[in-house]
Design a protein around this motif. Structure first.
Motif, PDB file in Angstrom:
ATOM      1  N   ILE A   1       0.869  -1.087   0.159  1.00 30.49           N
ATOM      2  CA  ILE A   1       0.085   0.066   0.069  1.00 30.49           C
ATOM      3  C   ILE A   1       0.923   1.140  -0.161  1.00 30.49           C
ATOM      4  O   ILE A   1       2.070   1.087   0.483  1.00 30.49           O
ATOM      5  CB  ILE A   1      -1.058   0.115   1.109  1.00 30.49           C
ATOM      6  N   SER A   2       0.292   2.438  -0.493  1.00 31.37           N
ATOM      7  CA  SER A   2       1.166   3.641  -0.534  1.00 31.37           C
ATOM      8  C   SER A   2       0.083   4.691   0.556  1.00 31.37           C
ATOM      9  O   SER A   2      -1.103   4.732   0.165  1.00 31.37           O
ATOM     10  CB  SER A   2       1.288   4.194  -1.867  1.00 31.37           C
ATOM     11  N   ILE A   3       0.784   5.206   1.391  1.00 23.95           N
ATOM     12  CA  ILE A   3      -0.084   6.045   2.366  1.00 23.95           C
ATOM     13  C   ILE A   3       0.592   7.340   2.140  1.00 23.95           C
ATOM     14  O   ILE A   3       1.608   7.711   2.124  1.00 23.95           O
ATOM     15  CB  ILE A   3       0.273   5.592   3.861  1.00 23.95           C
ATOM     16  N   LYS A   4      -0.324   8.467   1.896  1.00 25.27           N
ATOM     17  CA  LYS A   4       0.016   9.858   1.993  1.00 25.27           C
ATOM     18  C   LYS A   4      -0.287  10.496   3.206  1.00 25.27           C
ATOM     19  O   LYS A   4      -1.308   9.942   3.543  1.00 25.27           O
ATOM     20  CB  LYS A   4      -0.653  10.348   0.689  1.00 25.27           C
ATOM     21  N   ALA A   5       0.736  11.101   3.621  1.00 22.78           N
ATOM     22  CA  ALA A   5       0.583  11.710   5.070  1.00 22.78           C
ATOM     23  C   ALA A   5       1.705  12.698   4.975  1.00 22.78           C
ATOM     24  O   ALA A   5       2.553  12.886   4.420  1.00 22.78           O
ATOM     25  CB  ALA A   5       0.796  10.583   5.915  1.00 22.78           C
ATOM     26  N   PRO A   6       1.355  13.689   6.105  1.00 25.88           N
ATOM     27  CA  PRO A   6       2.560  14.612   6.267  1.00 25.88           C
ATOM     28  C   PRO A   6       3.886  14.174   6.686  1.00 25.88           C
ATOM     29  O   PRO A   6       3.775  13.039   7.388  1.00 25.88           O
ATOM     30  CB  PRO A   6       2.000  15.579   7.618  1.00 25.88           C
ATOM     31  N   ILE A   7       4.828  14.985   6.223  1.00 27.37           N
ATOM     32  CA  ILE A   7       6.303  14.250   6.481  1.00 27.37           C
ATOM     33  C   ILE A   7       6.578  13.951   7.885  1.00 27.37           C
ATOM     34  O   ILE A   7       7.187  13.142   8.009  1.00 27.37           O
ATOM     35  CB  ILE A   7       7.394  15.292   5.830  1.00 27.37           C
ATOM     36  N   ASP A   8       5.932  15.083   8.983  1.00 27.87           N
ATOM     37  CA  ASP A   8       6.526  14.706  10.402  1.00 27.87           C
ATOM     38  C   ASP A   8       5.695  13.243  10.972  1.00 27.87           C
ATOM     39  O   ASP A   8       6.326  12.659  11.811  1.00 27.87           O
ATOM     40  CB  ASP A   8       5.936  15.876  11.280  1.00 27.87           C
TER      41      ASP A   8
ATOM     42  N   LEU B   1       3.039  -1.768  12.064  1.00 30.78           N
ATOM     43  CA  LEU B   1       1.611  -1.690  11.746  1.00 30.78           C
ATOM     44  C   LEU B   1       0.719  -2.586  12.164  1.00 30.78           C
ATOM     45  O   LEU B   1      -0.542  -2.375  12.799  1.00 30.78           O
ATOM     46  CB  LEU B   1       1.355  -1.723  10.120  1.00 30.78           C
ATOM     47  N   SER B   2       1.068  -3.811  12.211  1.00 37.92           N
ATOM     48  CA  SER B   2       0.313  -4.855  12.967  1.00 37.92           C
ATOM     49  C   SER B   2      -0.099  -4.542  14.293  1.00 37.92           C
ATOM     50  O   SER B   2      -1.012  -4.749  15.005  1.00 37.92           O
ATOM     51  CB  SER B   2       1.067  -6.211  12.613  1.00 37.92           C
ATOM     52  N   ILE B   3       1.217  -4.162  15.019  1.00 43.08           N
ATOM     53  CA  ILE B   3       1.283  -3.756  16.519  1.00 43.08           C
ATOM     54  C   ILE B   3       0.249  -2.828  16.816  1.00 43.08           C
ATOM     55  O   ILE B   3      -0.394  -2.834  17.813  1.00 43.08           O
ATOM     56  CB  ILE B   3       2.626  -3.466  16.933  1.00 43.08           C
ATOM     57  N   LEU B   4       0.384  -1.684  16.076  1.00 41.78           N
ATOM     58  CA  LEU B   4      -0.428  -0.602  16.358  1.00 41.78           C
ATOM     59  C   LEU B   4      -1.754  -0.889  15.876  1.00 41.78           C
ATOM     60  O   LEU B   4      -2.907  -0.326  16.844  1.00 41.78           O
ATOM     61  CB  LEU B   4       0.065   0.519  15.279  1.00 41.78           C
ATOM     62  N   MET B   5      -2.189  -1.579  14.982  1.00 46.59           N
ATOM     63  CA  MET B   5      -3.502  -2.001  14.964  1.00 46.59           C
ATOM     64  C   MET B   5      -4.107  -2.807  15.993  1.00 46.59           C
ATOM     65  O   MET B   5      -5.416  -2.553  16.395  1.00 46.59           O
ATOM     66  CB  MET B   5      -3.655  -2.705  13.561  1.00 46.59           C
ATOM     67  N   ASP B   6      -3.409  -3.786  16.412  1.00 47.60           N
ATOM     68  CA  ASP B   6      -3.684  -4.680  17.449  1.00 47.60           C
ATOM     69  C   ASP B   6      -4.104  -3.804  18.725  1.00 47.60           C
ATOM     70  O   ASP B   6      -5.069  -3.983  19.476  1.00 47.60           O
ATOM     71  CB  ASP B   6      -2.664  -5.712  17.795  1.00 47.60           C
ATOM     72  N   ALA B   7      -3.168  -2.757  18.880  1.00 48.36           N
ATOM     73  CA  ALA B   7      -3.378  -2.024  20.028  1.00 48.36           C
ATOM     74  C   ALA B   7      -4.762  -1.147  19.898  1.00 48.36           C
ATOM     75  O   ALA B   7      -5.234  -0.892  21.044  1.00 48.36           O
ATOM     76  CB  ALA B   7      -2.103  -1.046  20.421  1.00 48.36           C
ATOM     77  N   TYR B   8      -4.888  -0.619  18.848  1.00 52.18           N
ATOM     78  CA  TYR B   8      -6.090   0.214  18.496  1.00 52.18           C
ATOM     79  C   TYR B   8      -7.442  -0.709  18.766  1.00 52.18           C
ATOM     80  O   TYR B   8      -8.346  -0.181  19.514  1.00 52.18           O
ATOM     81  CB  TYR B   8      -6.099   0.815  17.457  1.00 52.18           C
ATOM     82  N   GLU B   9      -7.515  -1.990  18.060  1.00 55.77           N
ATOM     83  CA  GLU B   9      -8.467  -2.772  18.498  1.00 55.77           C
ATOM     84  C   GLU B   9      -8.680  -3.207  19.980  1.00 55.77           C
ATOM     85  O   GLU B   9      -9.801  -3.341  20.345  1.00 55.77           O
ATOM     86  CB  GLU B   9      -8.167  -4.051  17.781  1.00 55.77           C
TER      87      GLU B   9
END
Length: 91
Positions: free
Chosen positions: A53-60, A80-88
């Motif tokens: 995937i390609s994610i467009k986001a601010p540089i910071d 990304l997997s760790i962050l998604m699991d924490a969010y869920e």
């Protein structure tokens, strides 16, 4: 024009005792000098199921994410997997 196949050269790979003996799969495993650990080191021939995937986001934001991955020594996919699991699990 290609050369013809010289099948007589394959005789050097025959067993020393003459005709090859017939073994069952269990006999082959028992006589095999290769251990189970050594057999597991070979990579699977199944196709790798990766996506991109390609994610467009601010540089910071991108810089923060890259720094987070580098500091924790993780790949982008792992983080990304760790962050998604924490969010869920947050709910």
């Amino acid at each position: 024009m290609p050369r013809s196949l010289d099948i007589s050269r394959l005789q050097q790979f025959e067993r020393a005792g003459g005709a090859a003996r017939h073994e069952t799969p269990q006999d082959q495993r028992a006589d095999s000098p290769v251990s189970e650990a050594a057999a597991e080191r070979w990579p699977s021939r199944e196709p790798v199921r990766d996506g991109q995937i390609s994610i467009k986001a601010p540089i910071d934001v991108i810089s923060r994410f890259r720094k987070l991955c580098k500091d924790d020594r993780r790949t982008y996919a792992d983080m990304l997997s760790i962050l998604m699991d924490a969010y869920e699990n947050r709910s």
